[in-house]
Design a protein around this motif. Structure first.
Motif, PDB file in Angstrom:
ATOM      1  N   ALA A 255       0.857  -1.186   0.000  1.00  0.00           N
ATOM      2  CA  ALA A 255       0.000   0.000   0.000  1.00  0.00           C
ATOM      3  C   ALA A 255       0.897   1.240   0.000  1.00  0.00           C
ATOM      4  O   ALA A 255       2.043   1.189   0.433  1.00  0.00           O
ATOM      5  CB  ALA A 255      -0.890   0.001   1.238  1.00  0.00           C
ATOM      6  N   ASP A 256       0.352   2.344  -0.492  1.00  0.00           N
ATOM      7  CA  ASP A 256       1.133   3.581  -0.545  1.00  0.00           C
ATOM      8  C   ASP A 256       1.636   3.971   0.842  1.00  0.00           C
ATOM      9  O   ASP A 256       2.764   4.447   1.002  1.00  0.00           O
ATOM     10  CB  ASP A 256       0.296   4.704  -1.143  1.00  0.00           C
ATOM     11  N   GLY A 257       0.792   3.778   1.864  1.00  0.00           N
ATOM     12  CA  GLY A 257       1.191   4.119   3.226  1.00  0.00           C
ATOM     13  C   GLY A 257       2.375   3.293   3.701  1.00  0.00           C
ATOM     14  O   GLY A 257       3.264   3.797   4.398  1.00  0.00           O
ATOM     15  N   GLU A 258       2.415   2.020   3.308  1.00  0.00           N
ATOM     16  CA  GLU A 258       3.541   1.168   3.688  1.00  0.00           C
ATOM     17  C   GLU A 258       4.838   1.646   3.036  1.00  0.00           C
ATOM     18  O   GLU A 258       5.897   1.612   3.653  1.00  0.00           O
ATOM     19  CB  GLU A 258       3.272  -0.280   3.271  1.00  0.00           C
ATOM     20  N   ILE A 259       4.723   2.090   1.813  1.00  0.00           N
ATOM     21  CA  ILE A 259       5.909   2.608   1.108  1.00  0.00           C
ATOM     22  C   ILE A 259       6.428   3.843   1.825  1.00  0.00           C
ATOM     23  O   ILE A 259       7.631   3.989   2.065  1.00  0.00           O
ATOM     24  CB  ILE A 259       5.567   2.910  -0.365  1.00  0.00           C
ATOM     25  N   ARG A 260       5.520   4.741   2.211  1.00  0.00           N
ATOM     26  CA  ARG A 260       5.930   5.967   2.893  1.00  0.00           C
ATOM     27  C   ARG A 260       6.571   5.667   4.243  1.00  0.00           C
ATOM     28  O   ARG A 260       7.614   6.231   4.587  1.00  0.00           O
ATOM     29  CB  ARG A 260       4.723   6.887   3.065  1.00  0.00           C
ATOM     30  N   VAL A 261       5.957   4.783   5.028  1.00  0.00           N
ATOM     31  CA  VAL A 261       6.488   4.442   6.352  1.00  0.00           C
ATOM     32  C   VAL A 261       7.851   3.786   6.212  1.00  0.00           C
ATOM     33  O   VAL A 261       8.803   4.121   6.937  1.00  0.00           O
ATOM     34  CB  VAL A 261       5.501   3.517   7.112  1.00  0.00           C
ATOM     35  N   ASN A 262       7.978   2.862   5.275  1.00  0.00           N
ATOM     36  CA  ASN A 262       9.238   2.177   5.059  1.00  0.00           C
ATOM     37  C   ASN A 262      10.330   3.173   4.684  1.00  0.00           C
ATOM     38  O   ASN A 262      11.463   3.066   5.135  1.00  0.00           O
ATOM     39  CB  ASN A 262       9.058   1.118   3.960  1.00  0.00           C
ATOM     40  N   TYR A 263       9.999   4.144   3.851  1.00  0.00           N
ATOM     41  CA  TYR A 263      10.959   5.173   3.446  1.00  0.00           C
ATOM     42  C   TYR A 263      11.371   6.023   4.649  1.00  0.00           C
ATOM     43  O   TYR A 263      12.558   6.293   4.853  1.00  0.00           O
ATOM     44  CB  TYR A 263      10.344   6.052   2.351  1.00  0.00           C
ATOM     45  N   LEU A 264      10.399   6.461   5.449  1.00  0.00           N
ATOM     46  CA  LEU A 264      10.694   7.341   6.580  1.00  0.00           C
ATOM     47  C   LEU A 264      11.510   6.638   7.667  1.00  0.00           C
ATOM     48  O   LEU A 264      12.260   7.284   8.390  1.00  0.00           O
ATOM     49  CB  LEU A 264       9.397   7.893   7.174  1.00  0.00           C
ATOM     50  N   GLN A 265      11.392   5.333   7.796  1.00  0.00           N
ATOM     51  CA  GLN A 265      12.114   4.596   8.828  1.00  0.00           C
ATOM     52  C   GLN A 265      13.537   4.228   8.399  1.00  0.00           C
ATOM     53  O   GLN A 265      14.324   3.788   9.222  1.00  0.00           O
ATOM     54  CB  GLN A 265      11.348   3.331   9.199  1.00  0.00           C
ATOM     55  N   ALA A 266      13.854   4.414   7.165  1.00  0.00           N
ATOM     56  CA  ALA A 266      15.166   4.006   6.655  1.00  0.00           C
ATOM     57  C   ALA A 266      16.259   4.956   7.125  1.00  0.00           C
ATOM     58  O   ALA A 266      16.053   6.159   7.229  1.00  0.00           O
ATOM     59  CB  ALA A 266      15.141   3.969   5.130  1.00  0.00           C
ATOM     60  N   LYS A 267      17.433   4.400   7.398  1.00  0.00           N
ATOM     61  CA  LYS A 267      18.588   5.229   7.769  1.00  0.00           C
ATOM     62  C   LYS A 267      19.144   5.940   6.542  1.00  0.00           C
ATOM     63  O   LYS A 267      19.523   7.099   6.603  1.00  0.00           O
ATOM     64  CB  LYS A 267      19.675   4.360   8.400  1.00  0.00           C
ATOM     65  N   ASN A 268      19.222   5.236   5.433  1.00  0.00           N
ATOM     66  CA  ASN A 268      19.734   5.811   4.199  1.00  0.00           C
ATOM     67  C   ASN A 268      18.565   5.910   3.215  1.00  0.00           C
ATOM     68  O   ASN A 268      18.239   4.970   2.505  1.00  0.00           O
ATOM     69  CB  ASN A 268      20.849   4.930   3.617  1.00  0.00           C
ATOM     70  N   ARG A 269      17.961   7.075   3.181  1.00  0.00           N
ATOM     71  CA  ARG A 269      16.738   7.233   2.380  1.00  0.00           C
ATOM     72  C   ARG A 269      17.000   7.190   0.881  1.00  0.00           C
ATOM     73  O   ARG A 269      16.141   6.742   0.117  1.00  0.00           O
ATOM     74  CB  ARG A 269      16.031   8.531   2.772  1.00  0.00           C
ATOM     75  N   LYS A 270      18.156   7.667   0.455  1.00  0.00           N
ATOM     76  CA  LYS A 270      18.460   7.614  -0.977  1.00  0.00           C
ATOM     77  C   LYS A 270      18.513   6.170  -1.457  1.00  0.00           C
ATOM     78  O   LYS A 270      17.957   5.828  -2.496  1.00  0.00           O
ATOM     79  CB  LYS A 270      19.784   8.311  -1.268  1.00  0.00           C
ATOM     80  N   ALA A 271      19.183   5.327  -0.690  1.00  0.00           N
ATOM     81  CA  ALA A 271      19.278   3.914  -1.057  1.00  0.00           C
ATOM     82  C   ALA A 271      17.925   3.221  -0.908  1.00  0.00           C
ATOM     83  O   ALA A 271      17.605   2.283  -1.644  1.00  0.00           O
ATOM     84  CB  ALA A 271      20.320   3.212  -0.192  1.00  0.00           C
ATOM     85  N   GLN A 272      17.111   3.685   0.027  1.00  0.00           N
ATOM     86  CA  GLN A 272      15.827   3.051   0.298  1.00  0.00           C
ATOM     87  C   GLN A 272      14.888   3.139  -0.899  1.00  0.00           C
ATOM     88  O   GLN A 272      14.073   2.248  -1.119  1.00  0.00           O
ATOM     89  CB  GLN A 272      15.174   3.674   1.531  1.00  0.00           C
ATOM     90  N   ILE A 273      14.995   4.186  -1.672  1.00  0.00           N
ATOM     91  CA  ILE A 273      14.119   4.322  -2.839  1.00  0.00           C
ATOM     92  C   ILE A 273      14.366   3.172  -3.815  1.00  0.00           C
ATOM     93  O   ILE A 273      13.427   2.557  -4.310  1.00  0.00           O
ATOM     94  CB  ILE A 273      14.295   5.698  -3.508  1.00  0.00           C
ATOM     95  N   LYS A 274      15.628   2.859  -4.059  1.00  0.00           N
ATOM     96  CA  LYS A 274      15.917   1.745  -4.966  1.00  0.00           C
ATOM     97  C   LYS A 274      15.474   0.418  -4.364  1.00  0.00           C
ATOM     98  O   LYS A 274      15.011  -0.473  -5.068  1.00  0.00           O
ATOM     99  CB  LYS A 274      17.399   1.719  -5.304  1.00  0.00           C
ATOM    100  N   ILE A 275      15.614   0.290  -3.049  1.00  0.00           N
ATOM    101  CA  ILE A 275      15.151  -0.928  -2.374  1.00  0.00           C
ATOM    102  C   ILE A 275      13.637  -1.055  -2.524  1.00  0.00           C
ATOM    103  O   ILE A 275      13.113  -2.132  -2.824  1.00  0.00           O
ATOM    104  CB  ILE A 275      15.567  -0.911  -0.887  1.00  0.00           C
ATOM    105  N   LEU A 276      12.923   0.045  -2.336  1.00  0.00           N
ATOM    106  CA  LEU A 276      11.469   0.028  -2.492  1.00  0.00           C
ATOM    107  C   LEU A 276      11.068  -0.326  -3.921  1.00  0.00           C
ATOM    108  O   LEU A 276      10.078  -1.016  -4.139  1.00  0.00           O
ATOM    109  CB  LEU A 276      10.872   1.373  -2.080  1.00  0.00           C
TER     110      LEU A 276
ATOM    111  N   CYS B 179       8.713   7.798  -6.109  1.00  0.00           N
ATOM    112  CA  CYS B 179       8.829   9.215  -5.733  1.00  0.00           C
ATOM    113  C   CYS B 179       7.473   9.907  -5.788  1.00  0.00           C
ATOM    114  O   CYS B 179       7.166  10.755  -4.944  1.00  0.00           O
ATOM    115  CB  CYS B 179       9.836   9.925  -6.635  1.00  0.00           C
ATOM    116  N   ALA B 180       6.641   9.562  -6.773  1.00  0.00           N
ATOM    117  CA  ALA B 180       5.307  10.155  -6.870  1.00  0.00           C
ATOM    118  C   ALA B 180       4.447   9.767  -5.670  1.00  0.00           C
ATOM    119  O   ALA B 180       3.701  10.603  -5.134  1.00  0.00           O
ATOM    120  CB  ALA B 180       4.626   9.723  -8.172  1.00  0.00           C
ATOM    121  N   ILE B 181       4.565   8.521  -5.212  1.00  0.00           N
ATOM    122  CA  ILE B 181       3.816   8.081  -4.029  1.00  0.00           C
ATOM    123  C   ILE B 181       4.277   8.857  -2.804  1.00  0.00           C
ATOM    124  O   ILE B 181       3.460   9.309  -1.994  1.00  0.00           O
ATOM    125  CB  ILE B 181       3.997   6.557  -3.820  1.00  0.00           C
TER     126      ILE B 181
END
Length: 117
Positions: A11-32, A44-46
């Motif tokens: 869900a979009d909310g899960e993507i946002r929470v996962n991104y916000l909890q990451a230590k390295n947010r730049k790398a987290q986008i590729k992981i997501l 990024c749009a989400i």
């Protein structure tokens, strides 16, 4: 983000929470992207839709450090005068391999010195 179908159950909310909890947010986008089967623009749009400014900036191709710019017009003039790659090197200081690659790219045959009889 509304898509006709989504290949993952995130869900979009899960993507946002996962991104916000990451230590390295730049790398987290590729992981997501790998986890959700979405591309970077969609992730990024989400995030933006949820009021989050993603820290992801796509890499821009930059010229290699130390890359030299040569005056290829001068090299062409010397080539047209019948000079070999080695002679052009002595005249300009441009490595013979670089001259050879330029000649190949321009589809020019190699100039050779003819032996005197």
């Amino acid at each position: 983000m509304n898509r006709m179908y989504r290949l993952s159950e995130w869900a979009d909310g899960e993507i946002r929470v996962n991104y916000l909890q990451a230590k390295n947010r730049k790398a987290q986008i590729k992981i997501l992207c790998a986890l959700t089967l979405l591309n970077v623009a969609e992730v990024c749009a989400i995030l933006r839709a949820g009021g989050i400014d993603p820290e992801y900036q796509p890499k821009r191709k930059q010229p290699k450090k130390g890359r030299k710019l040569y005056d290829w017009e001068t090299v062409l003039d010397l080539y047209k005068k019948g000079m070999t790659d080695a002679e052009i090197y002595r005249e300009t200081g441009i490595r013979i391999g670089t001259i050879c690659m330029w000649r190949t790219r321009e589809k020019l045959p190699k100039n050779t010195k003819r032996m005197m009889k």
